[in-house]
Design an enzyme around this catalytic site. Structure first.
Site, PDB file in Angstrom:
ATOM      1  CG  ASP A   1      -1.872  -1.156   1.270  1.00  0.00           C
ATOM      2  OD1 ASP A   1      -2.148  -1.711   0.188  1.00  0.00           O
ATOM      3  OD2 ASP A   1      -2.331  -1.501   2.365  1.00  0.00           O
ATOM      4  CE  LYS A   2       0.372   8.453  -1.921  1.00  0.00           C
ATOM      5  NZ  LYS A   2      -0.599   9.457  -2.439  1.00  0.00           N
TER       6      LYS A   2
END
Length: 238
Positions: free
Chosen positions: A104-105
């Site tokens: 994920d970011k």
């Protein structure tokens, strides 16, 4: 057999047009002979290629380990955000690599990047049962009930039932917990959603191991390096 200009382009020696000019100027020697045909077909693993007096090292695949930083997305291209590929040197970007799975970011840690599609499939396909280990910090106390729920198989908010996962508690208080989570899948926001399913929230997430390959702790976030031959063998045989 591959075209000379394609080989050199993939190795980052310029565009096809630039390589054509380089060949025309006599800057490329193949098997001790100056070549003038940029479309020459050759086996780069058997032929000796010299550019401006320097012998090149050809390889079909590259294998990189990155300590992914926060705020960067695991993709090859994005119109808005910086990607992990943007962090690579041009000579590595030339191989057109891609991240193995994704983080994920806002998740940091071990990310593998390669252009080897076969290895990528083996590492991310659940049927091969390759462990991905995460260190996570949780906003509440994690207990034995959570461990059993993870082992049984968490049901996510969309009804998907996760494979059995291993949850280990390193520290747990009412203020929060530090845990290790081992999964063999890579669903969207999976670890975060697994904790949400038991009424808890992940406040920090870091991947520390992929298969039997641990993150090189000497890599700062945003840094990367090529895998050693020994590390690659560890991945291939996991």
């Amino acid at each position: 057999m591959e075209r000379l200009d394609k080989i050199l382009s993939n190795l980052g020696y310029g565009s096809r047009k630039e390589i054509k000019a380089l060949v025309k100027a006599g800057g490329v020697v193949v098997d001790d002979k100056v070549v003038k045909d940029n479309g020459l077909q050759l086996d780069p693993e058997k032929s000796k290629i010299v550019i401006n007096g320097e012998e090149i090292f050809y390889r079909k695949y590259i294998y990189l380990m990155m300590n992914k930083p926060d705020g960067v997305i695991s993709a090859t291209f994005d119109n808005r955000d910086e990607t992990v590929i943007d962090l690579l040197y041009i000579e590595h970007q030339a191989f057109e690599p891609f991240p193995v799975g994704r983080l994920d970011k806002d998740t940091v840690g071990l990310l593998l990047i390669t252009n080897d599609g076969e290895l990528n499939h083996k590492l991310i396909s659940p049927k091969w049962h390759v462990d991905k280990v995460y260190y996570a910090e949780i906003d509440k106390a994690v207990n034995e009930q959570d461990i059993k729920a993870f082992e049984k198989g968490i049901v996510l908010d969309d009804g998907y039932e996760c494979m059995s996962a291993k949850l280990e508690i390193e520290e747990s208080t009412e203020e929060g917990s530090k845990v290790l989570v081992t999964v063999q899948e890579g669903k969207y926001h999976q670890v975060k959603r697994m904790f949400e399913a038991v009424g808890k929230k992940v406040v920090y997430l870091r991947r520390i191991k992929f298969g039997n390959l641990p993150l090189d702790e000497s890599l700062k976030e945003g840094e990367y390096r090529e895998l050693t031959e020994e590390e690659l063998n560890v991945l291939i045989n996991c």
